[in-house]
Design a protein around this motif. Structure first.
Motif, PDB file in Angstrom:
ATOM      1  N   LYS A  94       5.303  16.341  31.036  1.00 28.65           N
ATOM      2  CA  LYS A  94       6.314  16.030  32.057  1.00 28.65           C
ATOM      3  C   LYS A  94       7.682  16.560  31.680  1.00 28.65           C
ATOM      4  O   LYS A  94       8.446  16.998  32.530  1.00 28.65           O
ATOM      5  CB  LYS A  94       6.439  14.512  32.243  1.00 28.65           C
ATOM      6  CG  LYS A  94       5.355  13.859  33.018  1.00 28.65           C
ATOM      7  CD  LYS A  94       5.623  12.356  33.102  1.00 28.65           C
ATOM      8  CE  LYS A  94       4.411  11.594  33.531  1.00 28.65           C
ATOM      9  NZ  LYS A  94       4.607  10.139  33.477  1.00 28.65           N
ATOM     10  N   LYS A 154       1.074  12.944  28.091  1.00 29.86           N
ATOM     11  CA  LYS A 154       1.586  13.233  29.439  1.00 29.86           C
ATOM     12  C   LYS A 154       3.106  13.340  29.443  1.00 29.86           C
ATOM     13  O   LYS A 154       3.669  14.176  30.154  1.00 29.86           O
ATOM     14  CB  LYS A 154       1.120  12.165  30.426  1.00 29.86           C
ATOM     15  CG  LYS A 154      -0.366  12.234  30.703  1.00 29.86           C
ATOM     16  CD  LYS A 154      -0.813  11.139  31.645  1.00 29.86           C
ATOM     17  CE  LYS A 154      -2.318  11.206  31.857  1.00 29.86           C
ATOM     18  NZ  LYS A 154      -2.802  10.105  32.710  1.00 29.86           N
ATOM     19  N   GLN A 198       2.496  21.695  36.527  1.00 31.52           N
ATOM     20  CA  GLN A 198       2.993  22.397  37.722  1.00 31.52           C
ATOM     21  C   GLN A 198       4.335  21.827  38.164  1.00 31.52           C
ATOM     22  O   GLN A 198       5.249  22.566  38.515  1.00 31.52           O
ATOM     23  CB  GLN A 198       1.966  22.313  38.856  1.00 31.52           C
ATOM     24  CG  GLN A 198       2.297  23.190  40.039  1.00 31.52           C
ATOM     25  CD  GLN A 198       2.408  24.668  39.679  1.00 31.52           C
ATOM     26  OE1 GLN A 198       1.712  25.181  38.808  1.00 31.52           O
ATOM     27  NE2 GLN A 198       3.313  25.369  40.324  1.00 31.52           N
ATOM     28  N   LYS A 199       4.469  20.513  38.121  1.00 31.56           N
ATOM     29  CA  LYS A 199       5.724  19.862  38.510  1.00 31.56           C
ATOM     30  C   LYS A 199       6.851  20.253  37.549  1.00 31.56           C
ATOM     31  O   LYS A 199       7.971  20.544  37.970  1.00 31.56           O
ATOM     32  CB  LYS A 199       5.554  18.343  38.546  1.00 31.56           C
ATOM     33  CG  LYS A 199       6.733  17.610  39.111  1.00 31.56           C
ATOM     34  CD  LYS A 199       6.453  16.136  39.277  1.00 31.56           C
ATOM     35  CE  LYS A 199       7.663  15.444  39.882  1.00 31.56           C
ATOM     36  NZ  LYS A 199       7.457  14.001  40.018  1.00 31.56           N
ATOM     37  N   LYS A 215      -7.203  17.583  35.929  1.00 31.09           N
ATOM     38  CA  LYS A 215      -6.358  17.917  37.078  1.00 31.09           C
ATOM     39  C   LYS A 215      -5.001  17.228  36.965  1.00 31.09           C
ATOM     40  O   LYS A 215      -3.982  17.759  37.397  1.00 31.09           O
ATOM     41  CB  LYS A 215      -7.053  17.531  38.375  1.00 31.09           C
ATOM     42  CG  LYS A 215      -8.293  18.361  38.657  1.00 31.09           C
ATOM     43  CD  LYS A 215      -8.865  18.061  40.025  1.00 31.09           C
ATOM     44  CE  LYS A 215     -10.187  18.728  40.289  1.00 31.09           C
ATOM     45  NZ  LYS A 215     -10.363  20.069  39.848  1.00 31.09           N
ATOM     46  N   GLU A 216      -4.986  16.056  36.350  1.00 28.35           N
ATOM     47  CA  GLU A 216      -3.739  15.312  36.188  1.00 28.35           C
ATOM     48  C   GLU A 216      -2.752  16.075  35.302  1.00 28.35           C
ATOM     49  O   GLU A 216      -1.570  16.188  35.625  1.00 28.35           O
ATOM     50  CB  GLU A 216      -4.026  13.932  35.605  1.00 28.35           C
ATOM     51  CG  GLU A 216      -2.853  12.997  35.711  1.00 28.35           C
ATOM     52  CD  GLU A 216      -3.215  11.572  35.332  1.00 28.35           C
ATOM     53  OE1 GLU A 216      -2.284  10.754  35.337  1.00 28.35           O
ATOM     54  OE2 GLU A 216      -4.386  11.279  35.036  1.00 28.35           O
ATOM     55  N   TYR A 217      -3.232  16.621  34.195  1.00 34.65           N
ATOM     56  CA  TYR A 217      -2.357  17.392  33.311  1.00 34.65           C
ATOM     57  C   TYR A 217      -1.905  18.684  33.995  1.00 34.65           C
ATOM     58  O   TYR A 217      -0.764  19.113  33.822  1.00 34.65           O
ATOM     59  CB  TYR A 217      -3.038  17.678  31.973  1.00 34.65           C
ATOM     60  CG  TYR A 217      -2.977  16.506  31.028  1.00 34.65           C
ATOM     61  CD1 TYR A 217      -1.920  16.353  30.145  1.00 34.65           C
ATOM     62  CD2 TYR A 217      -3.978  15.536  31.025  1.00 34.65           C
ATOM     63  CE1 TYR A 217      -1.848  15.268  29.284  1.00 34.65           C
ATOM     64  CE2 TYR A 217      -3.917  14.443  30.167  1.00 34.65           C
ATOM     65  CZ  TYR A 217      -2.846  14.316  29.306  1.00 34.65           C
ATOM     66  OH  TYR A 217      -2.772  13.230  28.456  1.00 34.65           O
ATOM     67  N   SER A 218      -2.781  19.307  34.774  1.00 34.44           N
ATOM     68  CA  SER A 218      -2.402  20.517  35.521  1.00 34.44           C
ATOM     69  C   SER A 218      -1.282  20.213  36.504  1.00 34.44           C
ATOM     70  O   SER A 218      -0.322  20.985  36.624  1.00 34.44           O
ATOM     71  CB  SER A 218      -3.606  21.084  36.275  1.00 34.44           C
ATOM     72  OG  SER A 218      -4.523  21.652  35.382  1.00 34.44           O
ATOM     73  N   LYS A 219      -1.391  19.079  37.184  1.00 41.95           N
ATOM     74  CA  LYS A 219      -0.357  18.685  38.150  1.00 41.95           C
ATOM     75  C   LYS A 219       0.972  18.389  37.456  1.00 41.95           C
ATOM     76  O   LYS A 219       2.036  18.768  37.947  1.00 41.95           O
ATOM     77  CB  LYS A 219      -0.810  17.466  38.955  1.00 41.95           C
ATOM     78  CG  LYS A 219      -1.895  17.775  39.957  1.00 41.95           C
ATOM     79  CD  LYS A 219      -2.358  16.526  40.681  1.00 41.95           C
ATOM     80  CE  LYS A 219      -3.527  16.840  41.586  1.00 41.95           C
ATOM     81  NZ  LYS A 219      -4.071  15.636  42.226  1.00 41.95           N
ATOM     82  N   HIS A 277      -0.349  22.251  29.440  1.00 42.00           N
ATOM     83  CA  HIS A 277      -1.725  21.790  29.600  1.00 42.00           C
ATOM     84  C   HIS A 277      -2.611  22.826  28.903  1.00 42.00           C
ATOM     85  O   HIS A 277      -2.555  24.011  29.215  1.00 42.00           O
ATOM     86  CB  HIS A 277      -2.066  21.685  31.089  1.00 42.00           C
ATOM     87  CG  HIS A 277      -3.467  21.283  31.341  1.00 42.00           C
ATOM     88  ND1 HIS A 277      -4.175  21.739  32.410  1.00 42.00           N
ATOM     89  CD2 HIS A 277      -4.305  20.462  30.662  1.00 42.00           C
ATOM     90  CE1 HIS A 277      -5.390  21.225  32.390  1.00 42.00           C
ATOM     91  NE2 HIS A 277      -5.496  20.449  31.333  1.00 42.00           N
TER      92      HIS A 277
END
Length: 163
Positions: free
Chosen positions: A109, A105, A130-131, A123-127, A115
């Motif tokens: 980040k 992660k 995206q950030k 979904k956590e890795y996608s978010k 991802h």
């Protein structure tokens, strides 16, 4: 000693050795941004970081990704969490270090990995990606971003050479 290490490595990787779903191991090598070698019970195991794909050698940020991994975990004892899956003689896993930080992660980040949606529906890795994109961090600061899997495919087909 060197030959013994190689033989143990081959034994583990060729037999798809059984390892616990969670174990501690010392990091003995960093192959690239998403592949490391650990020593578990005096046996080397190659780990492919799950959910992510780092830039390939020759791509922008590949050296930074490898250096980030090396600075974060080389020589340290880490926690390896896996589902028992192996691919190309590498255990697919997440790595935790320094008070339970997730290396996989952290790479996303910091814009040092993408991802890997072909193999992960997280979904956590996608978010996280995206950030990083929105904040133009790491690879996302570049004007032209080529995903590592696209780079490998193009290189295999000799479609382009990235500078």
């Amino acid at each position: 000693m060197y030959l013994k290490t190689i033989l143990l490595f081959l034994l583990i990787t060729l037999t798809g050795a059984k390892v616990p779903k969670e174990f501690s191991a010392r990091v003995i090598g960093v192959v690239d941004g998403d592949t490391v070698k650990v020593l578990y019970q005096n046996k080397p195991i190659q780990i492919r970081l799950e959910h992510i794909d780092c830039p390939e050698k020759g791509q922008a940020y590949s050296t930074r990704a490898k250096q980030f991994v090396s600075n974060s975990i080389f020589g340290k004892t880490v926690k390896v969490v896996n589902k028992g899956k192996w691919h190309w003689k590498r255990l697919i896993a997440e790595i935790y270090y320094d008070k339970n930080q997730n290396l996989n992660k952290s790479l996303v980040k910091n814009g040092l990995a993408m991802h890997f949606i072909k193999y992960s529906k997280s979904k956590e890795y996608s978010k996280l990606e995206q950030k990083a994109r929105i904040n133009k961090v790491g690879v996302w600061s570049l004007s032209k971003v080529i995903a590592p899997w696209e780079y490998r495919k193009a290189k295999k087909n000799k479609t382009f050479i990235e500078k």
